[in-house]
Design a protein around this motif. Structure first.
Motif, PDB file in Angstrom:
ATOM      1  N   ARG A  51      -2.951   0.073  -3.663  1.00 48.95           N
ATOM      2  CA  ARG A  51      -2.060  -1.030  -3.969  1.00 48.95           C
ATOM      3  C   ARG A  51      -2.495  -1.685  -5.275  1.00 48.95           C
ATOM      4  NH1 ARG A  51      -5.135  -4.123   0.263  1.00 48.95           N
ATOM      5  NH2 ARG A  51      -6.373  -5.643  -0.892  1.00 48.95           N
ATOM      6  N   TYR A 107      -5.580   4.615   3.981  1.00 48.48           N
ATOM      7  CA  TYR A 107      -4.149   4.336   3.842  1.00 48.48           C
ATOM      8  C   TYR A 107      -3.614   4.727   2.466  1.00 48.48           C
ATOM      9  CZ  TYR A 107      -4.514   1.753   8.218  1.00 48.48           C
ATOM     10  OH  TYR A 107      -4.740   1.419   9.517  1.00 48.48           O
ATOM     11  N   THR A 156      -6.417  -1.256  -6.021  1.00 47.34           N
ATOM     12  CA  THR A 156      -7.342  -1.313  -4.893  1.00 47.34           C
ATOM     13  C   THR A 156      -7.117  -0.124  -3.970  1.00 47.34           C
ATOM     14  OG1 THR A 156      -7.357  -3.734  -4.960  1.00 47.34           O
ATOM     15  CG2 THR A 156      -8.089  -2.689  -2.915  1.00 47.34           C
ATOM     16  N   VAL A 172       0.848  -1.189   0.000  1.00 50.61           N
ATOM     17  CA  VAL A 172       0.000   0.000   0.000  1.00 50.61           C
ATOM     18  C   VAL A 172       0.885   1.240   0.000  1.00 50.61           C
ATOM     19  CG1 VAL A 172      -1.762   1.299   1.226  1.00 50.61           C
ATOM     20  CG2 VAL A 172      -1.849  -1.199   1.200  1.00 50.61           C
ATOM     21  N   VAL A 231      -7.241   1.253  -0.376  1.00 49.57           N
ATOM     22  CA  VAL A 231      -7.277   0.833   1.024  1.00 49.57           C
ATOM     23  C   VAL A 231      -7.671   2.064   1.831  1.00 49.57           C
ATOM     24  CG1 VAL A 231      -5.996  -0.203   2.918  1.00 49.57           C
ATOM     25  CG2 VAL A 231      -5.472  -0.859   0.553  1.00 49.57           C
TER      26      VAL A 231
END
Length: 224
Positions: free
Chosen positions: A221, A218, A213, A170, A215
């Motif tokens: 990734r 955060y 994706t 991430v 997250v």
């Protein structure tokens, strides 16, 4: 080796403060008080990055920047008390790598210098990344998926390459800005926009492709 900086600044109190802090941060600093001395310092060579004040007593810092850019790609950060957008844009269009408006913290100056020096380093040996069916050729700066070429803008490619170099990791928006844009005058919305466009191009491929994706809280990734 300690990076060697040229600090071209006519305010002696400010320059001495900067030089002291930069030397404690691990840099060697040559200080020039005007454009003429700045040109001489740059001409002598051995400088890794220049920090240039636009308001010099014997000429415009923009003119010095223009003259430098006609012969060199030396990394350069403009510092000035001029906060007008026109001044900032002019410096960036002529070729400054970053821009700081006074007053700023010495800690931020060090961070900006390190970021610009990282971006100026020669690229690593060309590598091909493979994440599932996705193939990224860093030498050709191309990405393809099972033979289908992705048509990417430079920053879109840089974003995909950074994510693909560490699949599953991430990256925060701040990390992406620092590595790809330099985190100088861009906003996190820039990352959001580029991720959105890159996702769309991956989704439009006629074959399954890795996905980016989010997250929440955060960052982003790349998942196979």
């Amino acid at each position: 080796m300690r990076p060697h900086l040229a600090l071209i600044e006519d305010d002696s109190d400010f320059a001495l403060m900067c030089r002291s802090y930069l030397e404690r941060a691990g840099f060697t600093v040559t200080w020039a008080m005007d454009a003429r001395a700045g040109k001489a310092a740059l001409h002598e060579g051995g400088i890794d990055l220049a920090v240039l004040d636009l308001g010099l007593p014997d000429g415009s810092g923009l003119e010095l920047l223009r003259a430098l850019r006609s012969t060199s790609r030396l990394p350069l950060i403009v510092i000035t008390g001029r906060g007008a957008e026109a001044d900032r844009v002019a410096g960036l269009e002529i070729g400054a790598d970053d821009y700081l408006v006074k007053p700023f913290s010495q800690r931020e100056l060090v961070a900006r210098i390190r970021a610009v020096l990282r971006r100026a380093q020669p690229p690593d040996t060309p590598t091909v990344f493979r994440i599932g069916p996705l193939r990224i050729d860093t030498a050709a700066r191309q990405a393809s998926c099972e033979g289908f070429l992705l048509v990417l803008r430079p920053k879109e490619y840089a974003l995909l390459e950074m994510l693909a170099a560490a699949p599953g990791r991430v990256f925060s928006a701040e990390q992406l800005l620092d590595r790809i844009w330099g985190a100088s005058w861009q906003q996190p919305a820039t990352v959001i926009e580029h991720v959105y466009r890159l996702r769309g191009k991956l989704a439009r491929l006629p074959v399954p492709a890795p996905r980016i994706t989010t997250v929440r809280g955060y960052g982003y990734r790349l998942d196979p």
